[in-house]
Scaffold this active site. Structure first.
Site, PDB file in Angstrom:
ATOM      1  N   ASP A   1      65.122   0.394 -48.335  1.00 11.83           N
ATOM      2  CA  ASP A   1      65.181  -0.054 -49.733  1.00 11.83           C
ATOM      3  C   ASP A   1      63.962   0.472 -50.495  1.00 11.83           C
ATOM      4  OD1 ASP A   1      66.167  -1.240 -52.008  1.00 11.83           O
ATOM      5  OD2 ASP A   1      65.611  -3.285 -51.455  1.00 11.83           O
TER       6      ASP A   1
ATOM      7  N   ALA B   1      68.064 -11.543 -52.113  1.00 11.08           N
ATOM      8  CA  ALA B   1      68.980 -11.494 -53.261  1.00 11.08           C
ATOM      9  C   ALA B   1      70.314 -12.142 -52.931  1.00 11.08           C
ATOM     10  CB  ALA B   1      69.174 -10.063 -53.760  1.00 11.08           C
TER      11      ALA B   1
ATOM     12  N   HIS C   1      73.522  -9.394 -53.435  1.00 10.65           N
ATOM     13  CA  HIS C   1      73.215  -9.953 -54.750  1.00 10.65           C
ATOM     14  C   HIS C   1      74.294 -10.985 -55.096  1.00 10.65           C
ATOM     15  CE1 HIS C   1      69.863  -7.276 -55.819  1.00 10.65           C
ATOM     16  NE2 HIS C   1      70.504  -6.398 -55.061  1.00 10.65           N
TER      17      HIS C   1
ATOM     18  N   ALA D   1      65.569  -7.257 -58.648  1.00 11.25           N
ATOM     19  CA  ALA D   1      64.907  -6.362 -59.610  1.00 11.25           C
ATOM     20  C   ALA D   1      65.902  -5.544 -60.419  1.00 11.25           C
ATOM     21  CB  ALA D   1      63.948  -5.431 -58.867  1.00 11.25           C
TER      22      ALA D   1
END
Length: 398
Positions: free
Chosen positions: A290, A236, A211, A154
């Site tokens: 998170d 991610a 990520h 996101a």
């Protein structure tokens, strides 16, 4: 509810959760904000006040190293009053320390956010002297901007960066207070990624891999350079493939690498949580929330990070259909792990001890031991928070 207690407090008849065992019918004496003594039996020591917890489980206060906000507040917005509101919300869920987490954003947003965190941390010391306490901010966590656009989740890719020279880190303001923790999540495969790890290590930052689509060779180099933790493991990052194990296979096998997980049943299926716990063990696993700004507000549509985020039945979704953080608290994550049959000792390790060790504050908190800060949480038999103590003060009680 805030209940200011006297200088000494005796907690009686607790299920005391120590690092290696649970002691039934124990007592804990708190003096001057610290654990003065642990009695492995019901003890009537001299104290200004005694509190009978009638068998509640007493754990070290939870430490959330990855939380973006709650109650409509986003840490990246840089508002001190908003951060105060989050800190007060967190103690209702057993969190006694946290790391406000920022997403990739314009330079000015970073500057304003860090100034707000620094001001909040200064206020904490002043408020502590008056007995006005909430969850303590320990520093700042930058989730990005040095991450892989192919695993953006996101996060807003237009603010992602690569690394060429040390001056590239000037975009990340630091907190000038002594002892402030600086943490970053990065992808080591980006341009200059391994040198970036080395530079963060030189500056004594906590480095996490996330990520990412890094291959095993790159991950080995990153670990050698100083990256020994992984952010919201399995989320991610490139998925596990039998011919390309990638970050997931690598993370599961490396005993010198710890991971954190979002135990909400959405980001990771409960069976997957059991798999991770079996491979990593509680020694190398931490719980995070998170949590994003809509946490605590219920279902609905919310503006966050320049787009509309929809919350429905405990799941977030952005305009691209991706999960956009969570709306759980650390207490929700704790209850999830307990529901999987995880022993209390292991849950305490994942929610408090390991996060403290990751951030380098284990000498101050993370376990219930003589001399450590009296940051404590009491849970009922269903794992629900009944009492939160920060620095020896009862800051929330159900």
């Amino acid at each position: 509810m805030t209940d200011n207690v006297s200088e000494t407090l005796l907690l009686r008849r607790v299920r005391l959760v120590l690092p290696d065992r649970v002691v039934e019918g124990a007592s804990v004496l708190v003096e001057n904000g610290r654990v003065a003594r642990v009695f492995e039996w019901d003890q009537s020591a001299r104290a200004d006040r005694a509190l009978d917890l009638d068998g509640l489980a007493l754990l070290p206060g939870f430490i959330d190293v990855h939380i973006h906000g709650a109650m409509g507040v986003d840490a990246t917005e840089g508002e001190v009053e908003g951060l105060r509101r989050v800190a007060r919300f967190l103690v209702e869920h057993g969190v006694t320390a946290w790391l406000p987490t920022l997403v990739p954003a314009p330079d000015e947003d970073y500057r304003r956010a860090v100034e707000a965190i620094e001001k909040l941390m200064a206020e904490q010391d002043e408020r502590a002297a008056k007995g006005d306490l909430a969850a303590r901010a320990l520093g700042v966590h930058y989730e990005g901007p040095f991450v892989n656009a192919a695993q953006c989740g996101a996060l807003r890719t237009r603010y992602f960066r690569t690394y060429t020279t040390r001056s590239d880190l000037d975009v990340l303001p630091t907190i000038r207070r002594p002892g402030a923790v600086h943490m970053t999540t990065l992808a080591p495969e980006i341009e200059g990624g391994i040198e970036l790890v080395r530079e963060f290590r030189r500056r004594r930052w906590v480095i996490a891999i996330g990520h990412t689509r890094a291959d095993v060779r790159t991950l080995d180099e990153a670990c050698e350079a100083g990256a020994h933790h992984m952010t919201h493991f399995m989320n991610a990052m490139a998925p596990l493939h039998h011919r390309a194990p990638g970050p997931i296979g690598w993370g599961l096998l490396r005993d010198d690498v710890s991971c954190d997980v979002i135990a909400d049943g959405v980001h990771l299926d409960p069976l997957t949580l059991r798999l991770i716990l079996k491979c990593k063990t509680a020694e190398r696993l931490a719980l995070i929330s998170d949590a994003v700004a809509p946490t605590g507000l219920g279902d609905g549509d919310y503006r966050l990070w320049g787009e509309t985020i929809t919350v429905q039945d405990g799941r977030t979704r952005n305009e691209r259909g991706s999960i956009a953080g969570s709306v759980i608290s650390m207490s929700d994550a704790v209850r999830m792990m307990l529901s999987l049959g995880t022993p209390l000792t292991e849950v305490a390790r994942m929610a408090a001890t390991n996060p403290a060790r990751l951030l380098g504050v284990e000498a101050l908190c993370g376990t219930i031991e003589q001399g450590k800060r009296a940051d404590l949480v009491a849970l009922d038999e269903d794992g629900r928070v009944k009492l939160t103590i920060v620095g020896g003060k009862i800051v929330w009680r159900r």
